[in-house]
Design a protein around this motif. Structure first.
Motif, PDB file in Angstrom:
ATOM      1  N   ARG A   1      -4.629  11.929  -0.497  1.00  0.00           N
ATOM      2  CA  ARG A   1      -5.467  11.620  -1.676  1.00  0.00           C
ATOM      3  C   ARG A   1      -4.813  10.522  -2.502  1.00  0.00           C
ATOM      4  O   ARG A   1      -5.492   9.646  -3.027  1.00  0.00           O
ATOM      5  CB  ARG A   1      -5.682  12.867  -2.527  1.00  0.00           C
ATOM      6  N   ASP A   2      -3.483  10.571  -2.633  1.00  0.00           N
ATOM      7  CA  ASP A   2      -2.764   9.500  -3.343  1.00  0.00           C
ATOM      8  C   ASP A   2      -2.888   8.174  -2.592  1.00  0.00           C
ATOM      9  O   ASP A   2      -3.143   7.127  -3.181  1.00  0.00           O
ATOM     10  CB  ASP A   2      -1.272   9.829  -3.462  1.00  0.00           C
ATOM     11  N   VAL A   3      -2.692   8.250  -1.280  1.00  0.00           N
ATOM     12  CA  VAL A   3      -2.714   7.043  -0.443  1.00  0.00           C
ATOM     13  C   VAL A   3      -4.047   6.308  -0.613  1.00  0.00           C
ATOM     14  O   VAL A   3      -4.089   5.080  -0.606  1.00  0.00           O
ATOM     15  CB  VAL A   3      -2.471   7.427   1.042  1.00  0.00           C
ATOM     16  N   THR A   4      -5.127   7.084  -0.784  1.00  0.00           N
ATOM     17  CA  THR A   4      -6.470   6.482  -0.800  1.00  0.00           C
ATOM     18  C   THR A   4      -7.032   6.309  -2.209  1.00  0.00           C
ATOM     19  O   THR A   4      -8.128   5.774  -2.363  1.00  0.00           O
ATOM     20  CB  THR A   4      -7.437   7.349   0.022  1.00  0.00           C
TER      21      THR A   4
ATOM     22  N   PRO B   1      -7.905  12.738   4.028  1.00  0.00           N
ATOM     23  CA  PRO B   1      -8.000  12.441   2.599  1.00  0.00           C
ATOM     24  C   PRO B   1      -9.228  13.097   1.953  1.00  0.00           C
ATOM     25  O   PRO B   1      -9.421  12.987   0.737  1.00  0.00           O
ATOM     26  CB  PRO B   1      -8.112  10.911   2.562  1.00  0.00           C
ATOM     27  N   LEU B   2     -10.048  13.760   2.772  1.00  0.00           N
ATOM     28  CA  LEU B   2     -11.265  14.398   2.242  1.00  0.00           C
ATOM     29  C   LEU B   2     -11.133  15.917   2.165  1.00  0.00           C
ATOM     30  O   LEU B   2     -12.104  16.604   1.825  1.00  0.00           O
ATOM     31  CB  LEU B   2     -12.479  14.044   3.126  1.00  0.00           C
TER      32      LEU B   2
ATOM     33  N   ARG C   1       0.847  -1.191   0.000  1.00  0.00           N
ATOM     34  CA  ARG C   1       0.000   0.000   0.000  1.00  0.00           C
ATOM     35  C   ARG C   1       0.880   1.237   0.000  1.00  0.00           C
ATOM     36  O   ARG C   1       2.096   1.155   0.065  1.00  0.00           O
ATOM     37  CB  ARG C   1      -0.919  -0.013   1.224  1.00  0.00           C
ATOM     38  N   PHE C   2       0.241   2.389  -0.108  1.00  0.00           N
ATOM     39  CA  PHE C   2       0.953   3.670  -0.120  1.00  0.00           C
ATOM     40  C   PHE C   2       0.863   4.308   1.265  1.00  0.00           C
ATOM     41  O   PHE C   2      -0.168   4.210   1.928  1.00  0.00           O
ATOM     42  CB  PHE C   2       0.340   4.585  -1.178  1.00  0.00           C
ATOM     43  N   HIS C   3       1.950   4.926   1.692  1.00  0.00           N
ATOM     44  CA  HIS C   3       1.995   5.551   3.018  1.00  0.00           C
ATOM     45  C   HIS C   3       2.311   7.030   2.895  1.00  0.00           C
ATOM     46  O   HIS C   3       3.084   7.435   2.015  1.00  0.00           O
ATOM     47  CB  HIS C   3       3.095   4.907   3.879  1.00  0.00           C
ATOM     48  N   ILE C   4       1.811   7.798   3.821  1.00  0.00           N
ATOM     49  CA  ILE C   4       2.101   9.237   3.845  1.00  0.00           C
ATOM     50  C   ILE C   4       3.607   9.456   4.058  1.00  0.00           C
ATOM     51  O   ILE C   4       4.186  10.401   3.543  1.00  0.00           O
ATOM     52  CB  ILE C   4       1.215   9.938   4.904  1.00  0.00           C
ATOM     53  N   TYR C   5       4.279   8.528   4.780  1.00  0.00           N
ATOM     54  CA  TYR C   5       5.708   8.735   5.051  1.00  0.00           C
ATOM     55  C   TYR C   5       6.592   8.582   3.810  1.00  0.00           C
ATOM     56  O   TYR C   5       7.773   8.926   3.832  1.00  0.00           O
ATOM     57  CB  TYR C   5       6.211   7.829   6.187  1.00  0.00           C
TER      58      TYR C   5
ATOM     59  N   SER D   1      -0.666   3.648   8.991  1.00  0.00           N
ATOM     60  CA  SER D   1      -1.527   3.446   7.805  1.00  0.00           C
ATOM     61  C   SER D   1      -3.000   3.358   8.209  1.00  0.00           C
ATOM     62  O   SER D   1      -3.395   3.830   9.267  1.00  0.00           O
ATOM     63  CB  SER D   1      -1.112   2.149   7.105  1.00  0.00           C
ATOM     64  N   THR D   2      -3.795   2.773   7.342  1.00  0.00           N
ATOM     65  CA  THR D   2      -5.170   2.304   7.573  1.00  0.00           C
ATOM     66  C   THR D   2      -6.216   3.400   7.756  1.00  0.00           C
ATOM     67  O   THR D   2      -7.276   3.358   7.128  1.00  0.00           O
ATOM     68  CB  THR D   2      -5.218   1.317   8.775  1.00  0.00           C
ATOM     69  N   VAL D   3      -5.929   4.393   8.615  1.00  0.00           N
ATOM     70  CA  VAL D   3      -6.948   5.409   8.902  1.00  0.00           C
ATOM     71  C   VAL D   3      -7.384   6.176   7.644  1.00  0.00           C
ATOM     72  O   VAL D   3      -8.595   6.332   7.414  1.00  0.00           O
ATOM     73  CB  VAL D   3      -6.466   6.341  10.037  1.00  0.00           C
ATOM     74  N   PRO D   4      -6.452   6.614   6.769  1.00  0.00           N
ATOM     75  CA  PRO D   4      -6.924   7.315   5.570  1.00  0.00           C
ATOM     76  C   PRO D   4      -7.830   6.438   4.701  1.00  0.00           C
ATOM     77  O   PRO D   4      -8.861   6.911   4.209  1.00  0.00           O
ATOM     78  CB  PRO D   4      -5.630   7.674   4.814  1.00  0.00           C
ATOM     79  N   GLU D   5      -7.454   5.167   4.543  1.00  0.00           N
ATOM     80  CA  GLU D   5      -8.260   4.267   3.710  1.00  0.00           C
ATOM     81  C   GLU D   5      -9.658   4.061   4.320  1.00  0.00           C
ATOM     82  O   GLU D   5     -10.657   3.992   3.602  1.00  0.00           O
ATOM     83  CB  GLU D   5      -7.566   2.908   3.543  1.00  0.00           C
ATOM     84  N   VAL D   6      -9.695   3.986   5.650  1.00  0.00           N
ATOM     85  CA  VAL D   6     -10.984   3.779   6.326  1.00  0.00           C
ATOM     86  C   VAL D   6     -11.851   5.037   6.219  1.00  0.00           C
ATOM     87  O   VAL D   6     -13.074   4.943   6.044  1.00  0.00           O
ATOM     88  CB  VAL D   6     -10.750   3.357   7.794  1.00  0.00           C
ATOM     89  N   ILE D   7     -11.241   6.205   6.296  1.00  0.00           N
ATOM     90  CA  ILE D   7     -12.016   7.451   6.140  1.00  0.00           C
ATOM     91  C   ILE D   7     -12.648   7.490   4.746  1.00  0.00           C
ATOM     92  O   ILE D   7     -13.835   7.788   4.590  1.00  0.00           O
ATOM     93  CB  ILE D   7     -11.114   8.687   6.386  1.00  0.00           C
TER      94      ILE D   7
END
Ligand code: HPA
Length: 272
Positions: free
Chosen positions: A91-94, A140-141, A81-85, A212-218
């Motif tokens: 937006r890219d990550v999600t 991400p929104l 997956r893609f990470h902010i780090y 990770s995970t939180v942006p995808e869940v949002i």
């Protein structure tokens, strides 16, 4: 070009490559790729071939999107997956979550490797994520035009699907798998936390921490897509006895818990 156009371009490309109406999307965390061995693979595409996929870093030239059958369902899996780090925007990550949704998934399953803040939880065990704390300093929104893709003020009163979580807990009990439940805090990384930061995370109510995970869940919530997520606990974050991070050990711990995670995901998919 609008975001919607970018998503449609990527989706059209994947449909032409055989990604035909998947039921379930799966995002696999660090060291958690073995579930792919259980998939009857029908198509796979490198991230760097998919139009508009964010592939700026060398590491992600080996990332792949996989399509096939698992537990009788059509699934699309993200291997990596893609990470902010890594320097990506949220937006890219999600972006892949929006593409999998456009392909037609009805459920999303997510895994990650995380540190245990709750010291009743031990490394090598698994935690079902019940709620989260976003400490990535961004959303991400938070972009112009988001209201054209869903609500701007997305409700987060139950971000992890209650029905999927209930099933996962039942499956853990049926299969003798120890499954904790708790709050996941997402940080930017890539540095690990200081002792003071681990103390802080405990005080604010986190049971586990990861990157990770939180942006995808949002974004899943923005899309109205039911999502469940598990953390594989790879290290114990005891500020009074903190050991230097050992990446080899983190990967070894992920591998230790991985078979249980595979059972939970495979059995849950049968029931979706
Ligand atoms: N902190 C942040 N991310 C992590 C950790 C941790 O302790 N362990 C695995 N991923």
């Amino acid at each position: 070009m609008s975001s919607i156009k970018y998503i449609e371009e990527a989706t059209d490309y994947l449909k032409h490559r055989g990604f035909d109406k998947p039921d379930v999307g799966i995002i696999l965390g660090t060291g958690l790729g073995k579930l792919i061995d259980s998939v009857a693979i029908e198509a796979e595409v490198s991230y760097n071939h998919i139009p508009n996929f964010p592939t700026a870093t060398v590491e992600f030239h080996k990332g792949k999107l996989i399509y096939g059958t698992l537990a009788g369902k059509k699934v699309v899996l993200m291997q990596g997956r893609f990470h902010i780090y890594e320097g990506y925007s949220l937006r890219d990550v999600t972006f892949p979550v929006r593409v999998m949704h456009q392909l037609g998934i009805k459920h999303l399953l997510v895994s990650n490797a995380a540190g245990a803040i709750n010291l009743n939880f031990k490394k090598g065990e698994i935690m079902l994520i019940d709620d989260h704390i976003n400490l990535q300093g961004d959303s991400p929104l938070a972009f112009r035009g988001v209201e054209k893709m869903g609500e701007r003020f997305v409700d987060m009163s139950a971000p992890y699907n209650l029905e999927m979580n209930r099933k996962m807990e039942q499956l853990a009990s049926d299969n003798n798998i120890k499954l904790h439940k708790g709050v996941y805090a997402s940080v930017v990384g890539p540095q690990l936390e200081t002792r003071a930061e681990y103390r802080y995370l405990k005080i604010i109510g986190a049971d586990a921490v990861g990157m990770s995970t939180v942006p995808e869940v949002i974004v899943a919530n923005h899309l109205g897509l039911p999502v469940a997520a598990v953390s594989i606990l790879t290290d114990e974050c005891d500020p009074d006895n903190l050991q230097p991070v050992n990446i080899q050990e983190i990967i070894a711990m992920a591998a230790k818990a991985e078979p249980s995670m595979i059972i939970l995901f495979t059995e849950l998919i049968k029931q979706l």
